[in-house]
Design an enzyme around this catalytic site. Structure first.
Site, PDB file in Angstrom:
ATOM      1  CG  ASN A  63      -3.048  -8.647  -5.355  1.00  0.00           C
ATOM      2  OD1 ASN A  63      -2.977  -7.738  -6.179  1.00  0.00           O
ATOM      3  ND2 ASN A  63      -1.990  -9.120  -4.723  1.00  0.00           N
ATOM      4  CB  CYS A 103       2.048  -5.640   0.057  1.00  0.00           C
ATOM      5  SG  CYS A 103       2.759  -4.037  -0.251  1.00  0.00           S
ATOM      6  CG  PHE A 104      -1.166  -6.066   4.572  1.00  0.00           C
ATOM      7  CD1 PHE A 104      -0.319  -6.819   5.357  1.00  0.00           C
ATOM      8  CD2 PHE A 104      -1.106  -4.688   4.662  1.00  0.00           C
ATOM      9  CE1 PHE A 104       0.588  -6.219   6.219  1.00  0.00           C
ATOM     10  CE2 PHE A 104      -0.211  -4.065   5.516  1.00  0.00           C
ATOM     11  CZ  PHE A 104       0.633  -4.830   6.301  1.00  0.00           C
ATOM     12  CB  CYS A 105      -3.439  -9.548  -0.891  1.00  0.00           C
ATOM     13  SG  CYS A 105      -2.806 -11.192  -0.848  1.00  0.00           S
ATOM     14  CG  ASN A 106      -4.540  -2.994  -0.536  1.00  0.00           C
ATOM     15  OD1 ASN A 106      -4.288  -2.229  -1.476  1.00  0.00           O
ATOM     16  ND2 ASN A 106      -5.631  -2.885   0.177  1.00  0.00           N
TER      17      ASN A 106
END
Ligand SMILES: Cc1ncc(COP(=O)(O)O)c(C=O)c1O
Length: 483
Positions: free
Chosen positions: A154, A411-414
């Site tokens: 992100n 979502c692991f900032c992805n």
């Protein structure tokens, strides 16, 4: 050998020590290179004894690295044995701080084998801070291009939100399931699209923090040959892989030091080629970034080099700990870490793809490649029940917490990699957003897409990982099996 000392009886799902030992023997036969990483077992006992003492299984190294105990004691010894003042003055305490900042700058450049005549090092608070510097300063204008792979973090995707970027065309380079890689043909097609543009920025992660895929570093030169400036987000790559800037020459490289060696937090870096740095124009100035400013004349002159990008006072008490951390990594050997992490991830992956419920249904689905070719030690997956329905990643996390396993879910900032891996379509996301008036909680979004999975479970290995950790994680997943 330590294996969750005193915890076996707490978890009926855990096998006996003998079973683990026999699986380890098989693993070592299949991975002869693992023997070359024995030094890491000694390091684990000496520097990371707290993991076994407190019964933790830590498998979230892509979230944050762990520090060795000597890193902290060496840093404390330095701080308590010296007096540091705010840098950039001639008084003795300031002079020492100035000297240590300069020394640390040199050390970071040399760790990455970056020629100081070619690269400038800018200290930031983390990788996101480094990415923000590039995003806010890159001279995007009418007709320019911003190209980024779908699997960016992100903090790279967020660059599109700067006003200046809206004048340019932003394009997303898709990673293709199931491997979540980019095909050569697609890459070339997207890179060639920007042929008439003046300023073109191409951003990609050297390693995806979602899938663990390591995209080719050869892309750097290929893109530059077509006139692109390349922003390599190395945050998830450098903790377990060598980035050699005498071989690879991205224009901008971003990273966080706590991901590499756990301590200190709050320090990251932007490494920029000198030629690429002159292209960046900061939208503001601050204490430390100017050589001169006037209120009456409303004028200022930016400092050249790194100073023009380092806002305010540097984290000067922590920078000596960055040097200590780099020395620590060097003493252990990044190549040994790479080799160990890949062996463990490969073993776990191989075990997980074969796990089945009693009725033959698959238990785990891995997102990304299921071999260890060009990937790091990070695995993203979801578990499925015997009816073939996804087991909510939050349920997996709650159970992992009870096992004292630190893994990561979501979502692991992805978001891009997650959307592609989970098979979400743009129309359904846009439809959900429209129906909600553009404001959605994750739970509402999940309901909107019929309770399909909106995230995954991530396991990532690092410097202190050993076979026992991987085995415990495997037994943990196996505990979801229905006979
Ligand atoms: C690939 C990648 N880029 C950038 C970041 C952002 O790092 P930080 O939160 O340290 O700024 C992360 C963090 O997980 C990451 O994995």
């Amino acid at each position: 050998m330590t294996w969750r000392r005193g915890t076996v009886s707490e978890f009926p799902g855990l096998a006996s020590f003998a079973e683990m030992a026999s699986e380890k023997a098989r693993f070592e036969t299949l991975n002869p290179e693992y023997a070359g990483t024995r030094v890491l077992d000694e390091v684990r006992e000496r520097e990371f004894a707290r993991l076994d003492r407190l019964g933790h299984v830590y498998v979230d190294y892509t979230g944050g690295g762990l520090f060795g105990e000597s890193q902290v004691s060496d840093h404390m010894a330095f701080l308590t044995g010296s007096v540091l003042g705010n840098p950039h003055s001639t008084n003795p305490t300031s002079a020492l701080a100035t000297e240590r900042v300069a020394q640390c700058r040199k050390r970071v450049l040399s760790f990455f084998r970056a020629d100081p005549d070619e690269y400038v090092l800018i200290f930031t608070s983390n990788a996101s801070g480094a990415l923000k510097l590039v995003g806010e300063s890159y001279p995007f204008g009418e007709g320019d291009r911003f190209l980024l792979t779908f699997d960016n973090h992100n903090s790279v995707v967020g660059i599109r939100a700067f006003d200046r970027v809206s004048r340019a065309t932003t394009r997303y380079l898709p990673v293709e399931p199931p491997d979540l890689r980019v095909s050569d043909e697609t890459l070339v097609r997207f890179l060639e699209e920007g042929s008439g543009s003046r300023n073109k920025l191409f951003a990609y992660p050297a390693q995806s923090n979602f899938s663990g895929v390591q995209h080719p570093l050869e892309w750097i030169e290929g893109a530059q040959d077509l006139g692109w400036d390349v922003l390599l987000d190395a945050a998830a790559f450098v903790p377990t892989s060598r980035l050699d800037l005498s071989r690879w020459k991205p224009d901008y490289v971003t990273l966080s030091f706590y991901k590499m060696f756990g301590y200190p937090t709050g320090v990251g870096a932007l490494l920029a080629r000198r030629s690429a740095l002159t292209k960046l124009h900061r939208p503001w100035f601050a204490g430390g970034t100017i050589s001169w400013a006037s209120v009456l004349a409303e004028s200022h002159t930016m400092s050249s080099g790194s100073e023009g990008f380092e806002d305010g006072t540097l984290n000067y008490t922590s920078l000596p700990a960055v040097e200590i951390g780099l020395d620590f990594l060097d003493s252990v050997g990044i190549e040994a870490i790479h080799s160990r992490v890949n062996a463990l991830a490969g073993w776990l992956m191989e075990k997980l793809v074969t796990l089945r419920h009693g009725n033959g249904e698959r238990l785990a689905r891995i997102y990304g490649p299921v071999d260890m070719d060009s990937r790091g030690g990070t695995l993203a997956l979801n578990l499925y029940d015997a009816e073939g329905d996804p087991i909510d990643h939050r349920e997996v996390e709650e159970k992992a917490n009870r096992w004292k396993i630190s893994l990561r879910t979501g979502c692991f900032c992805n978001p891009g990699a997650g959307e592609l891996a989970l098979g979400l379509e743009k129309d359904e996301i846009v439809g959900c957003l429209a129906r909600s008036g553009n404001r959605l909680t994750l739970h509402e979004f999940q309901q909107c897409i019929d309770d399909r999975s909106t995230g995954a479970v991530r396991i990532s290995f690092g410097v202190a990982s050993n076979f026992e950790d991987a085995y415990t994680v495997y037994r943990f997943f196996q505990d979801f099996q229905k006979s």
